[in-house]
Design an enzyme around this catalytic site. Structure first.
Site, PDB file in Angstrom:
ATOM      1  N   GLY B 328       0.841  -1.201   0.000  1.00 20.31           N
ATOM      2  CA  GLY B 328       0.000   0.000   0.000  1.00 20.31           C
ATOM      3  C   GLY B 328       0.873   1.246   0.000  1.00 20.31           C
ATOM      4  O   GLY B 328       1.996   1.243  -0.523  1.00 20.31           O
ATOM      5  N   SER B 329       0.401   2.266   0.650  1.00 21.24           N
ATOM      6  CA  SER B 329       1.089   3.562   0.588  1.00 21.24           C
ATOM      7  C   SER B 329       2.429   3.569   1.299  1.00 21.24           C
ATOM      8  O   SER B 329       3.195   4.516   1.131  1.00 21.24           O
ATOM      9  CB  SER B 329       0.196   4.642   1.184  1.00 21.24           C
ATOM     10  OG  SER B 329      -0.975   4.745   0.400  1.00 21.24           O
ATOM     11  N   THR B 330       2.749   2.532   2.105  1.00 21.31           N
ATOM     12  CA  THR B 330       4.069   2.514   2.740  1.00 21.31           C
ATOM     13  C   THR B 330       5.162   2.343   1.685  1.00 21.31           C
ATOM     14  O   THR B 330       6.336   2.483   1.958  1.00 21.31           O
ATOM     15  CB  THR B 330       4.199   1.370   3.766  1.00 21.31           C
ATOM     16  OG1 THR B 330       3.985   0.123   3.088  1.00 21.31           O
ATOM     17  CG2 THR B 330       3.175   1.504   4.867  1.00 21.31           C
TER      18      THR B 330
END
Lengths: 366, 646
Positions: B328-330
């Site tokens: 995801g956004s990590t």
């Protein structure tokens, strides 16, 4: 009462008189050796040595009594002894004590006796007596009668079952026939017939007997079962090497790997501790005994004397050879003690009785 | 004629003498054969039989070494041995085993489970081996059996060492467990020529550190040479070679930190890996839920096994090591590093960050997680607010060939080389990877489409990494590209000499990236915890500096035009909540990656765990929400730290 030196001397001479010097010397050496081995085999216990001394002394007395008797008078006891032997074997057959699946002993309240042991002497005596009696009128059918005399005790002992003793008894009978002149062609023919009948005999054998034969042929086939004893005794002999591990140092012996190590397998103990050298010494001692016995046989005057002395001599050889051969793994395991060495009263008495008779025959010619 | 045929003294005499000679020669010949046999046995075969006699005489009794201990970085023992009595049977010595077991059941409580385990071991063992029927007898039971053992041949009470994992579930996915040596283990030992060293040993490391460090932990078996008789009884001892106990392991892991992490997770599923960026030492390594490794030591009973196996939460799976999730956004900080390094964007370039992104000539809308979009932003702002459309466009402009090589430098998409077995590789998508992955499919599936890169830009698509890889990547980023190989074991303490063998504190590699780019991305991550950032709540009252990135990984694709509605989805299909972080921002001491499965937004579920964890690690303060449950931290200390920081 004081013992005068000359009295001792006279007593000594009286004792010595009927005994055969060389034979006593060789037997004495073997006996001394046997005490040394027994001490080791019995884990340095003196109890069996004490017993052995006692029954040997007893046996020597019997031997001495026989040795000073005339062969003729001993011979006359043949039929009754043989008769008693057969009766006792029948008694064993019907009322014997069974140990390990075979019925060999007779319970007599105070002690147990093994009548087949009596037969080892009684049968050759009977046959020798028989041939002496009909010496002058021998016909071919006398051999048939003799064969029946051999067959009766053999059949009874075989039934027990005790194959080893049966063969020893049969052999002692055969030796008499051999020395009274059984024709060579009958002997050779018999050998051929015996060879041909092997498969039949094989089928008649008990399983455990067949196993013993198979074990001898290939002990490694069943190393923890039937082959165990013979493998362990071969290891004992082989690991003894040329010089032996030394007295009391046999590991196979003292760690309990050798079965029956004071009786039937005592030779493995001896061989482990005294090596090839020890074995050769013992075989030479036996050869000396046999040679002296052969000389006595050769000098025997009567047919009885020749046959009986010859049978005793050859039987003695067979015991020694079969025992050592069995422990060394070239003959099947049969219950034959090593003459004069194995621990056991009955066998010793039998042997000394034989020796007594031999000396008696030897004395008769003088 | 007739009488003379049988009685001819002369002839008969001659014949008798001849037979005597024949017999004598025969005897001599037989004795010669016998002597020949003796020569063969005692001279030619002497060596052979001497060896056999020696083998008969001497047997080697193994003396077991004590298995090495495992402790955490502060010396707290995580795996230990304790001595207990066992009731053991030697089948070959027992005349009637079933009858004896029935008799023994009157003396000690033998449960059906004990008997079932015994039967299982019996089937796997040899007859003369000693097989435990009941382990861990009480003192009273041991005394009762010992007093009666003489009545039952083949029954023995033995004192043995047992393995124990006092922290149970807390350490299950790190330590693994030991178990009885089975057929497969035995074959492997045979292959590796280690059979001798395992004489008398019943146990071997099966999983986790117990398996990886088996050679260190097991030690060297000792032997006693004893003279034995034919019955196998030992007569006397000839020589003794003492065993060398197994080496102790000292971990980088801090069990208290591990427990704080565990308590912060509560009953939720997921994984957490915390790494010291400046050494690669793993400070906490958690996979939730765990299991009790003690169950496995003596063979797990079928009931417990079924329970563990059929649990839908899959407690046996090591999520930190083997679970692969889209980040995801990590993923965005690493994406940013790639953009800066390839000069695909300038640090101050302002670009649009609208509500959705469409590809030229397509009506497909790549939506932003913020339904109104974020207007426009530079790269740092895009990280802070986690703009999806910004990164869609960035990825589209860069193409996969500019993304994968840089991101790959952070160790994503390949095993990190941690000292545990079975690490998953994950997937760092490239054109080659796709062609290979779908090699058996049609051309249209194998081909790389330009659009494939768009969702990869926000950590979705084919991206799949383990929590360990993410933690490692964050640690490398935090440490300005100086990469260490993550490791659980810090020191191996030699049992004999007491000397320590340290895991070498040398960088594995140094990433060839510009320092200013690291600084830029790190500072953007720091702003995530500041007002306007997605995890701004976390930054409130922060007594140290911290940088982080939230992430939300989709489990199922949401249809065009539909709206993600967590409550409408079954729990297993809800989004995973990610958070990666490190602290302090300069000279980082801890980097962490946390995933809480099916828990929704990263900021909501995973991020608070990181704050609690860091608070404890940086200040020693146990978060108030869990301070009552802590077992590893002595209560007075917990109280003290709570008091001082309040």
């Amino acid at each position: 009462m004081t013992l005068q030196p000359h009295l001792i001397r006279r007593l000594w001479l009286a004792i010595k008189a009927p005994l055969d010097g060389p034979l006593m010397l060789f037997l004495g050496l073997i006996f001394a050796l046997s005490l040394v081995v027994l001490y080791s085999a019995n884990n340095q216990g003196l109890d069996k040595i004490d017993n052995k001394l006692v029954y040997t002394l007893l046996s020597l007395t019997i031997m001495w009594l026989l040795a000073r008797s005339r062969p003729q008078s001993i011979m006359n006891f043949a039929p009754p002894i043989y008769g008693i032997g057969v009766v006792l074997l029948l008694a064993v057959h019907f009322k014997g004590v069974t140990v390990n699946g075979s019925t060999r002993w007779l319970e007599l309240g105070i002690t147990r006796i093994q009548p087949s042991e009596i037969m080892k002497i009684a049968l050759p005596m009977m046959l020798a007596w028989f041939f002496q009696k009909y010496e002058l009128s021998m016909r071919w059918w006398h051999y048939l009668v003799a064969a029946v005399m051999i067959a009766i005790p053999c059949a009874l002992v075989l039934k027990q079952p005790d194959l080893g003793t049966t063969m020893l008894i049969a052999a002692s009978g055969f030796f008499v026939l051999f020395f009274v002149g059984l024709p060579w062609k009958v002997i050779l023919g018999g050998m051929v017939a015996a060879g041909a009948s092997m498969p039949v005999v094989w089928n008649m054998l008990h399983d455990y007997q067949r196993r013993r034969v198979m074990t001898m042929i290939d002990p490694m086939e069943d190393p923890l079962g039937a082959g165990y004893h013979i493998i362990q005794s071969m290891i004992a002999i082989g690991s003894g090497g040329p010089w032996g591990k030394g007295w009391l140092n046999g590991t196979q012996t003292h760690l309990d790997y050798i079965p029956e190590r004071t009786t039937d397998f005592i030779f493995a103990v001896y061989s482990e501790e005294f090596g090839l050298i020890g074995n050769i010494v013992l075989v030479i001692l036996y050869t000396l005994v046999l040679s002296r016995a052969m000389m006595i046989t050769a000098g025997a005057q009567t047919l009885y004397g020749r046959a009986m002395a010859g049978a005793i001599t050859l039987s003695f050889f067979v015991y020694a050879f079969v025992n050592m051969g069995m422990v060394a793994g070239i003959l099947p395991v049969v219950g034959v003690p090593l003459p004069f060495v194995s621990y056991g009263g009955t066998a010793t008495v039998t042997l000394f009785v034989g020796m007594g008779m031999l000396m008696s025959i030897g004395n008769a010619r003088r | 004629m007739r009488p003379t045929r049988f009685k001819n003294p002369q002839a008969e005499d001659g014949q008798f003498q001849l037979r005597l000679i024949v017999a004598y020669c025969f005897m001599l010949l037989m004795f010669c054969i016998l002597i020949a046999r003796f020569v063969w046995l005692q001279v030619y075969q002497y060596e052979h039989f001497a060896t056999l006699a020696q083998n008969n005489r001497i047997s080697l009794l193994p003396i077991l070494p004590n298995r090495g201990l495992i402790m955490d970085r502060n010396g707290v023992i995580l795996a230990q041995n304790y001595s207990a009595y066992t009731l053991e049977l030697v089948p070959s010595k027992m005349p009637d085993m079933n009858a004896t077991i029935a008799e023994l059941a009157k003396l000690v409580n033998i449960t059906p489970r004990d008997e079932k385990l015994f039967r299982k071991l019996l089937a796997e063992s040899k007859d003369f081996e000693s097989i435990p029927l009941k382990v861990k007898l009480t003192e009273e039971e041991a005394a009762r059996v010992a007093a009666n053992a003489w009545r039952y041949p083949g029954v023995e009470v033995k004192a043995r060492l047992f393995r124990d994992y006092p922290y149970k579930e807390l350490t299950s996915h790190v330590l693994g467990y030991i178990g009885r040596i089975n057929q497969k283990d035995q074959e492997r030992l045979d292959d590796e020529d280690k059979t001798t060293n395992y004489k008398g040993s019943n146990y071997i490391g099966k999983t986790g550190l117990e398996a990886v460090y088996e050679d260190d932990l097991h030690g060297q078996v000792g032997f006693e040479e004893v003279e034995t008789d034919s019955g196998g009884r030992a007569i006397r001892s000839l020589r003794r070679t003492p065993p060398v106990n197994g080496n102790n392991l000292k971990l980088a892991l801090d069990i208290r930190l591990q427990e704080v992490a565990d308590k912060l997770f509560g009953n939720r599923r997921g994984a957490l890996v915390a790494i010291d960026p400046q050494s690669g030492g793993v400070l906490a390594f958690l996979s939730k839920p765990g299991f009790d490794p003690n169950l496995f030591i003596d063979g797990i009973d079928s009931q417990s096994w079924a329970a563990l196996n059929n649990d839908w939460q899959k407690p046996m799976i090591n999520r930190a090591l083997r679970g692969t999730y889209p980040p995801g956004s990590t993923f965005k900080p690493f994406m940013s590093m790639a953009a800066l390094e390839t000069h695909s964007i300038g640090m101050h370039d302002i670009r649009p960050a609208p509500a959705f992104f469409t590809l030229p000539g397509s009506s497909h809308q790549f939506r932003d997680s913020n339904k109104n979009g974020n207007g426009s932003a530079n790269l740092a702002k895009a990280i802070q607010v986690s703009s999806d459309t910004f990164f869609y466009k960035l990825a589209w402009d860069m193409g996969i060939d500019k993304i994968a090589p840089t991101v790959g430098q952070f160790g994503l998409g390949r095993p990190t080389g941690i000292d545990l077995d079975g690490e998953a590789s994950g997937v760092l998508p490239t054109k080659e990877w796709k062609a290979k992955r779908f090699a058996r499919y049609k051309e249209e599936y194998r081909r790389w489409y330009p659009a494939d890169v768009v969702s990869i830009g926000i950590g979705q698509g084919f991206n799949a990494y383990t929590p360990l890889q993410m933690a490692n990547a964050v640690a490398i980023l935090a440490n300005d590209g100086v990469a260490y190989k993550p490791h659980l074991v810090q020191e191996v303490v030699d049992a004999k000499s007491g000397k320590s063998r340290l895991v070498e504190a040398k960088p594995d590699r140094i990433l060839p990236f510009k320092q200013e780019n690291f600084e830029y991305v790190k500072s953007a991550m720091q702003s995530v915890l500041k007002p306007g950032g997605t995890a701004w709540r976390l930054g409130i009252g922060l007594p140290y500096t911290m940088a982080g990135k939230t992430g939300t990984a989709q489990v199922v694709a949401i249809k065009q035009g539909a709206k993600y509605n967590a409550s409408a989805l079954a729990e297993q299909y809800r989004d995973h909540s990610w958070f990666v972080a490190f602290a302090p921002v300069d000279k980082p001491r801890i980097a962490v990656a946390i995933i809480v499965e099916n828990a929704g937004f990263g900021a909501a579920a995973a991020a608070p765990i990181a704050r609690g964890l860091f608070d404890y690690y940086m200040t020693g303060k146990v978060p108030n929400s869990i301070s009552g449950d802590m077992k590893t931290v002595p209560m007075d200390t917990a109280d003290d730290s709570a008091a001082t920081s309040d």
